[in-house]
Scaffold this active site. Structure first.
Site, mmCIF file in Angstrom:
data_model
loop_
_atom_site.group_PDB
_atom_site.id
_atom_site.type_symbol
_atom_site.label_atom_id
_atom_site.label_comp_id
_atom_site.label_asym_id
_atom_site.label_seq_id
_atom_site.Cartn_x
_atom_site.Cartn_y
_atom_site.Cartn_z
ATOM 1 N N ASP A 108 -3.725 4.252 -8.027
ATOM 2 C CA ASP A 108 -4.314 5.057 -9.099
ATOM 3 C C ASP A 108 -3.334 6.055 -9.686
ATOM 4 O OD1 ASP A 108 -6.618 3.676 -8.711
ATOM 5 O OD2 ASP A 108 -7.705 5.278 -7.699
ATOM 6 N N ARG A 189 -8.574 20.907 -1.031
ATOM 7 C CA ARG A 189 -8.377 20.801 -2.481
ATOM 8 C C ARG A 189 -7.910 22.109 -3.122
ATOM 9 N NH1 ARG A 189 -7.589 16.407 -0.993
ATOM 10 N NH2 ARG A 189 -8.927 14.602 -1.419
ATOM 11 N N ASP A 218 -14.416 16.295 -5.689
ATOM 12 C CA ASP A 218 -13.045 16.791 -5.767
ATOM 13 C C ASP A 218 -12.635 17.208 -7.167
ATOM 14 O OD1 ASP A 218 -12.572 16.644 -3.096
ATOM 15 O OD2 ASP A 218 -11.545 14.719 -3.143
ATOM 16 N N SER A 270 -12.520 4.293 1.837
ATOM 17 C CA SER A 270 -11.883 5.387 1.116
ATOM 18 C C SER A 270 -11.673 6.507 2.115
ATOM 19 C CB SER A 270 -12.780 5.855 -0.034
ATOM 20 O OG SER A 270 -12.236 7.009 -0.647
#
Length: 494
Positions: A108, A189, A218, A270
């Site tokens: 990605d 994050r 996120d 994931s």
């Protein structure tokens, strides 16, 4: 005379052409000029044969033409023709100067690099934060980033900052989201996003970008941090803009733009890993009725396969924060790494939960947090000695809100910062050590000691003492139960 040479359409292009000493004429219905003309220095041409707005300027013997709409032709000359890099022009969606991209090196983010260049005509600086995801995740990143079209890769080791300034405050606050989740991704994050803002300033970027999807939490965590720390930065979220809908589309885009597709094996799950935890989502976990497969776990041994002999570990705590393991003082990151190793060996810290995402949907995730589970248990057990009832109740009630704010990406919210000041104040006396017993997935307390303990054996003992007179309890109970007694008398007409 310079000639026009046809090229494929583009949204924007800069051209530089060396012209002969003779006068140069570029004519259409709206504009004509020669080198002798003062207008040669800076002109705007509209509706020209170049099919776009043009600004023409002269620097030395060079002619530079900036075209802002799908230009169809370039100027050329027998001597030299220079076509400027696409990052000097407006992209398909707009123009940005330089973008700092949160970069992992996966498919990605590798695809996002050329997508940003194509759509925003910008330079791309890739940024990778080391928050303890493992050495393997950082190998070969610079080559991957530059092969994708990035001008630079910046890597920063944030492990100590992550544990000291983000994990430990949550630990001190007792923040747990929806009874189970120890906020591993939620805490990581903002530390990454904070570093991205710093890097953007260092490299002179006017925008930041991330690869978060439009369905998850996120995206909120990254962007709220950007807003809080530098509201002037532009934020680009490709997953909310592009037409790529899945892995196959991404691979096709990568091939079309000569981006090497990462050859790493695609996991069916994931995952997100950092020094605090490892999360698993997707595949069979999407059905809450399915039990996780044992081969999915990576940080912890199966409790059934864990050692048959328990292991004891002692955690030293000062002002509500851990400082040592088994008497050895360690830095925050080193301490957590040590406990991950010990806890993982005994199958500690596996959590399977269905949680409520901030964006409204429910999701199922499995988390491994071996060291974190040990630390939460240790701090909570020591607080049983050092906090009185009222303080503990208020702390626990605020911990719920604290966890909610962190989960929702509001780390730099004044409310969380204010609550952190409260947590720091009331844990000043939470000093001491806790000895824990680890055995086949369980953590149980073996002993607690504190120089600031509110526990008094001479008061709590069943033996008679001078401080507590058991006869006093009768009057206390009558007063404490008076509201209940009055209500019952009313109901019975007494």
């Amino acid at each position: 005379m310079a000639q026009l040479k046809a090229i494929s359409p583009c949204s924007s292009l800069n051209l530089s052409v060396h012209v002969p000493k003779s006068d140069l004429m570029l004519c259409n219905d709206n504009v004509s000029f020669s080198k002798k003309s003062a207008l040669f220095q800076e002109l705007g041409a509209r509706n020209s044969e170049l099919q776009g707005d043009a600004v023409v300027s002269n620097k030395g013997n060079g002619l530079r033409v900036h075209c802002n709409k799908g230009i169809q032709a370039v100027l050329s000359h027998d001597k030299a023709t220079e076509v400027f890099d696409a990052t000097k022009t407006k992209g398909l969606r707009g123009k940005l100067n330089k973008v700092v991209l949160a970069y992992s090196g996966g498919l990605d983010t590798s695809v996002i690099v050329p997508w940003l260049r194509e759509n925003y005509g910008c330079e791309v600086v890739c940024f990778t934060a080391d928050v303890g995801q493992g050495v393997g995740e950082l190998e070969g990143l610079e080559q991957k980033a530059k092969a994708s079209g990035a001008c630079q890769l910046v890597v920063k080791d944030l492990q100590e900052e992550f544990v000291r300034d983000f994990i430990f405050p949550c630990l001190r606050a007792g923040a747990i989201y929806e009874r189970k989740y120890l906020l591993g991704t939620s805490m990581a994050r903002p530390v990454i996003a904070k570093a991205m803002v710093d890097v953007a300033k260092e490299v002179g970027a006017d925008a930041v970008a991330h690869g978060c999807t439009g369905k998850g939490n996120d995206q909120v965590r990254f962007e709220l941090t950007f807003f809080a720390l530098n509201p002037e930065l532009n934020v680009v979220a490709p997953w909310r803009e592009w037409d790529i809908t899945g892995r196959e589309d991404a691979i096709e885009y990568a091939k079309k733009h000569n981006v090497p597709v990462p050859v790493t094996k695609k996991s069916i799950y994931s995952r997100d890993r950092n020094l605090w935890h490892l999360s698993h989502e997707g595949d069979i976990l999407e059905d809450p009725a399915n039990e996780p497969k044992e081969d999915m776990y990576m940080m912890s041994t199966s409790p059934e396969a864990a050692p048959d002999k328990p292991e004891y570990v002692e955690i030293g705590i000062v002002s509500g924060l851990p400082v040592s393991v088994n008497g050895v003082k360690l830095s925050p990151a080193s301490l957590l790494s040590k406990l991950n190793e010990i806890g993982g060996k005994h199958g500690i810290g596996r959590i399977d939960m269905v949680e409520n995402r901030l964006v409204g949907m429910k999701s199922r995730g499995v988390y491994e947090t071996p060291g974190g589970t040990i630390l939460f248990t240790a701090v909570r057990e020591l607080e049983s000695l050092t906090l009185d009832r009222e303080t503990m109740q208020v702390k626990d009630s605020l911990a719920l809100k604290y966890a909610e704010l962190v989960y929702a990406g509001r780390w730099f919210d004044p409310l969380r910062e204010s609550m952190d000041a409260f947590m720091e104040k009331i844990t000043e006396k939470t000093n001491g050590s806790v000895r824990l017993k680890l055995y086949k997935g369980s953590v149980s307390v073996a002993s607690r000691t504190s120089p600031n303990s509110l526990y008094r054996e001479d008061i709590s003992s069943f033996e008679s003492g001078q401080i507590y007179d058991q006869a006093d309890a009768a009057g206390f109970i009558r007063l404490y139960g008076l509201p209940m007694r009055v209500r019952a008398m009313l109901e019975k007409g007494i």
